[in-house]
Design a protein around this motif. Sequence first.
Motif, short mmCIF file in Angstrom:
data_model
loop_
_atom_site.label_atom_id
_atom_site.label_comp_id
_atom_site.label_asym_id
_atom_site.label_seq_id
_atom_site.Cartn_x
_atom_site.Cartn_y
_atom_site.Cartn_z
N VAL A 103 -0.39 7.84 -5.51
CA VAL A 103 0.21 6.98 -6.52
C VAL A 103 1.28 6.15 -5.83
N ALA A 104 1.14 4.82 -5.96
CA ALA A 104 2.03 3.92 -5.22
C ALA A 104 2.77 3.00 -6.17
N LEU A 105 4.04 2.79 -5.89
CA LEU A 105 4.86 1.77 -6.56
C LEU A 105 5.12 0.69 -5.52
N PHE A 106 4.80 -0.56 -5.85
CA PHE A 106 4.90 -1.61 -4.85
C PHE A 106 5.59 -2.84 -5.42
N LYS A 109 3.00 -6.43 -3.24
CA LYS A 109 1.95 -5.75 -2.49
C LYS A 109 2.47 -4.98 -1.28
N ASP A 110 3.78 -4.78 -1.20
CA ASP A 110 4.37 -3.91 -0.19
C ASP A 110 4.75 -2.59 -0.85
N PHE A 111 4.22 -1.48 -0.33
CA PHE A 111 4.46 -0.18 -0.93
C PHE A 111 5.94 0.17 -0.84
N TRP A 112 6.47 0.62 -1.97
CA TRP A 112 7.86 1.02 -2.06
C TRP A 112 7.96 2.55 -2.07
N ARG A 113 7.18 3.15 -2.93
CA ARG A 113 7.13 4.61 -3.00
C ARG A 113 5.67 5.04 -3.11
N VAL A 114 5.35 6.16 -2.47
CA VAL A 114 3.99 6.71 -2.52
C VAL A 114 4.10 8.21 -2.74
N VAL A 115 3.36 8.70 -3.72
CA VAL A 115 3.32 10.14 -4.01
C VAL A 115 1.89 10.62 -3.77
N LYS A 116 1.77 11.71 -3.03
CA LYS A 116 0.46 12.28 -2.69
C LYS A 116 0.32 13.63 -3.39
N LYS A 121 -3.51 15.61 -13.14
CA LYS A 121 -2.51 15.46 -14.18
C LYS A 121 -1.20 14.89 -13.61
N GLN A 122 -0.78 15.45 -12.49
CA GLN A 122 0.43 14.93 -11.86
C GLN A 122 0.24 13.48 -11.42
N ALA A 123 -0.94 13.18 -10.92
CA ALA A 123 -1.22 11.81 -10.49
C ALA A 123 -1.14 10.84 -11.67
#
Length: 235
Positions: A103-106, A109-116, A121-123
């Motif tokens: 899950v990416a917040l950008f 189009k430049d990724f700011w935060r990424v959660v793996k 459900k968490q995704a």
Amino acid sequence: MNVHFIRATARMALLGTALSGLAACASAQQPEAARPAVQQVEDTQAASTPVTPPPAPAARPASTVAELQSLIQNRQVSELRTTYNGTYGASLLFKPDDLTYYVALFQQKDFWRVVKTQSDKQAEATYRAFAGQSMELAEVDIQRIRLQAEYAHNEKLLASRNAQLSTLQADNTLRMQQEEQVAARQQQSRQEATALADQQKDVRQQLRDLQRQIDALQAQQAQLGGAGASSKRGR
């Protein structure tokens, strides 16, 4: 004679022992340069032996952002959802070979935060949170875009109004110039008409005068003609 020989031998032995002691002391007090060549070579080799450098620090582990960028470049993830809000956005991506979600917040189009995570459900929850955050972050940009568009529109409208005003002013100026020219022509025409009227009056007066003269001459001739006829009848 044997006694003298024995004494000489004893003195020579004592002299040899003294010389040996002096030689040992001199050898112990020799400077560095007077040491044997073999010892100097050994010391030089020991001094020129390279020191083993410390081990290099361990490389930093790659970030989750770099990991996701690599997966995208290698087309190893699928884009499931994406939300755009101005220049911000959120994406939900899936890596099928190990069932991993990213899950990416950008921004732009430049990724700011990424959660793996491997929890769907968490995704999904993280994606909704990032999408809401992107909406909040984009409010300022959206307002700026709207205000910029309104400003550009008003500038065009102002330019159009200025052009319209300039056209009306030019038309009014031209109308006033034309009115002045018409007034001048009318004044000139009135002056010419007045002059022509005066000239016509003079001409008419001259015509009347000439006509009177003509009438008088004709009357005189008529009288003369009548008198001649009477004379002939009298004869």
